[in-house]
Scaffold this motif. Sequence first.
Motif, PDB file in Angstrom:
ATOM      1  N   UNK A 123     -17.565   0.815 -20.735  1.00 60.23           N
ATOM      2  CA  UNK A 123     -16.769   1.828 -21.691  1.00 60.23           C
ATOM      3  C   UNK A 123     -16.930   3.316 -21.050  1.00 60.23           C
ATOM      4  N   UNK A 124     -18.355   3.515 -20.600  1.00 57.35           N
ATOM      5  CA  UNK A 124     -18.956   4.746 -20.413  1.00 57.35           C
ATOM      6  C   UNK A 124     -18.681   5.343 -18.947  1.00 57.35           C
ATOM      7  N   UNK A 125     -18.393   3.994 -18.032  1.00 59.01           N
ATOM      8  CA  UNK A 125     -17.994   4.444 -16.692  1.00 59.01           C
ATOM      9  C   UNK A 125     -16.581   4.688 -16.761  1.00 59.01           C
ATOM     10  N   UNK A 126     -15.425   4.061 -17.529  1.00 59.40           N
ATOM     11  CA  UNK A 126     -14.266   4.248 -17.639  1.00 59.40           C
ATOM     12  C   UNK A 126     -13.992   5.729 -18.059  1.00 59.40           C
ATOM     13  N   UNK A 127     -15.043   6.222 -18.763  1.00 64.19           N
ATOM     14  CA  UNK A 127     -14.526   7.670 -19.586  1.00 64.19           C
ATOM     15  C   UNK A 127     -15.601   8.463 -18.918  1.00 64.19           C
ATOM     16  N   UNK A 128     -16.315   8.234 -17.737  1.00 68.58           N
ATOM     17  CA  UNK A 128     -17.278   8.826 -17.218  1.00 68.58           C
ATOM     18  C   UNK A 128     -17.415  10.290 -17.566  1.00 68.58           C
ATOM     19  N   UNK A 129     -16.240  11.172 -17.626  1.00 65.93           N
ATOM     20  CA  UNK A 129     -16.139  12.468 -17.706  1.00 65.93           C
ATOM     21  C   UNK A 129     -16.934  12.923 -19.363  1.00 65.93           C
ATOM     22  N   UNK A 130     -16.782  11.617 -20.248  1.00 66.80           N
ATOM     23  CA  UNK A 130     -17.201  12.152 -21.649  1.00 66.80           C
ATOM     24  C   UNK A 130     -18.535  11.734 -21.255  1.00 66.80           C
ATOM     25  N   UNK A 131     -19.039  10.576 -20.604  1.00 66.94           N
ATOM     26  CA  UNK A 131     -20.251  10.289 -20.406  1.00 66.94           C
ATOM     27  C   UNK A 131     -21.453  11.584 -19.961  1.00 66.94           C
ATOM     28  N   UNK A 132     -20.539  12.161 -18.881  1.00 67.38           N
ATOM     29  CA  UNK A 132     -21.364  13.447 -18.527  1.00 67.38           C
ATOM     30  C   UNK A 132     -21.663  14.514 -19.448  1.00 67.38           C
ATOM     31  N   UNK A 133     -20.709  14.388 -20.487  1.00 67.06           N
ATOM     32  CA  UNK A 133     -21.100  15.212 -21.847  1.00 67.06           C
ATOM     33  C   UNK A 133     -22.437  15.092 -22.453  1.00 67.06           C
ATOM     34  N   UNK A 134     -22.929  14.102 -22.151  1.00 64.74           N
ATOM     35  CA  UNK A 134     -24.237  13.552 -22.921  1.00 64.74           C
ATOM     36  C   UNK A 134     -25.397  13.895 -22.039  1.00 64.74           C
ATOM     37  N   UNK A 135     -26.365  14.554 -22.884  1.00 70.48           N
ATOM     38  CA  UNK A 135     -27.765  14.959 -22.390  1.00 70.48           C
ATOM     39  C   UNK A 135     -28.437  14.191 -21.208  1.00 70.48           C
ATOM     40  N   UNK A 136     -28.139  12.839 -21.469  1.00 72.12           N
ATOM     41  CA  UNK A 136     -29.169  12.049 -20.427  1.00 72.12           C
ATOM     42  C   UNK A 136     -28.569  12.168 -19.058  1.00 72.12           C
TER      43      UNK A 136
END
Length: 584
Positions: A123-136
């Motif tokens: 899921x994180x890869x599908x929405x990687x642009x949202x994942x990139x908003x996360x600090x880590x």
Amino acid sequence: MYRSHTCGELRESDINTKVTLSGWVQKTRDKGFVVWVDLRDRYGITQLVFDEDRTSSKLLEQARSLGREYVVQVTGEVIERTSKNPNIPTGGIEVLVEEVILLNKSKTPPFTIENETDGGEDLRMKYRYLDIRRNPVKNNLIFRSKVSMEVRKYLSDHSFVEVETPYLIKSTPEGARDFVVPSRMNEGQFYALPQSPQTFKQLLMVGGMDKYFQIVKCFRDEDLRADRQPEFTQIDCEMAFVEQEDILDTFEGLTKHLLKEIKGVEISAFPRITYDDAMRIYGNDKPDIRFGMEFGELNAVTQHKDFGVFNSAELVVGIAVPGGASYTRKELDALVNWVKRPQVGAKGMVYVKYNEDGSFKSTVDKFYDQEDLAKWAEITEAKPGDLICVLSGDANKTRTQLSALRMELAERLGLRNPNEFAPLWVIDFPLLELDEETGNYHAMHHPFTSPKPGQLELLETDPGAVRANAYDLVLNGNEIGGGSIRIHDREVQSTMFKHLGFTPEEAQAQFGFLMDAFQYGAPPHGGIAFGLDRLVSILGGQETIRDFIAFPKNNSGRDVMIDAPAAIDQEQLNELKLKLDIEA
Ligand code: ASP
């Protein structure tokens, strides 16, 4: 003007200032008479406050309507927080909002945009642009940029010139399959994407560039092993008029520079070990030397008794496992099963408990007495309280198996400390490697690597024994860089191709351009390439390179966000004059 400050910037010294911030709504807390909103951007989080006493009811309503990840611009006054949050840099203040402008709405995100998220990998890869908003993830990308900057800084300070080389080229032999690109203008012909810029950087040396580098994408169509990417980034370098020593010196310097600037650790001269010794002592050409557990060869002290398994083995070799004498029977059985797994492939394992009282207890007490076992302990440098694990069989296979066991046990024992850095050079690699399946030799590094001086003749008589001017830089059990001094003589290069099974015509067709260039005054040269993704992940103290790549591919080589690779339509195929021969 969208903002006067970032969301990570305001401090108590800014109290009473009028500010404008823009960012994403991380979270809203509604206490009825007061609403708090956490506003986030790349730089941090600032708390916004709206309350009945000081905020109009319309504005309060507006605050309540903000959903997660809405993009807003707010203007207000910095005020002191009543209950401060010491955990974030802006925790001493909040912004009393006077105006909110909604810049964009957001659908409810499919996972929480927080340090610990509820989103699974897919899921994180599908929405990687949202994942990139996360600090880590965000911090890893910033970290990567910092490493690249330091690389550029060091290399340009040492007179290296960054030159771009083409992506649409012809095959470069780095041992993988090529990704190919059909050419519309040249019907039936294909470009290959570079597995590395190897031939181009050598041509730059013929061109007199003297010192080249490039942070560059490389493409290799390999069966994906865990944590490999079909496209990855190299710090690719080449120097003219150099010997191996010059290269090792320059790039030891680069590595030290990175460790110092990025991690604040200073390391003195890197140890060097020959390939042969690395294999003998660690069973591995990229040894992790943060811990001992060096191999002890036991043939001489095991093959004089009636134990057939050892007597018939080419190699009997053991390691001492710190504290392992206290393992229970169950744990030991599990360990034996672990080495027997197909991925490791050992047939069995002999072990010896070196008890605290100095006595030994082994699985082969029937064949070996205490005196024998004491010799094993001496050779493997076992101490009372340790466990000696012994494998036997074909030398190469057994070494690989024992290396796997060594790494596994070190991991379990917590000996692989990510904050400790132990670089080393592995040198004197074999020039050629025997392909067990075909019985043919192929270049261990690549076909442009030069043999050690005086070893060219050996190619005729004992190809496997020829050593190369090739070296790897190993960090914490990972190969982070590898290179060689090149052949710069046309004759030597053709001899090399001959030994690799090329006919003169094939060699000319594939690499004629390079061999031709060698006829026009090619200088002696050599170089190295570092895997940037891996280097960054090790410096970042993490295991997976995916975490340091903005838009990585998954284990099947797919980008699940853009859904690539994908079929192309018939029209495009026609234009390329391509016919597919696959079942729909
Ligand atoms: N081209 C080589 C590689 O990709 C590196 C080198 O020999 O400089 O491994």
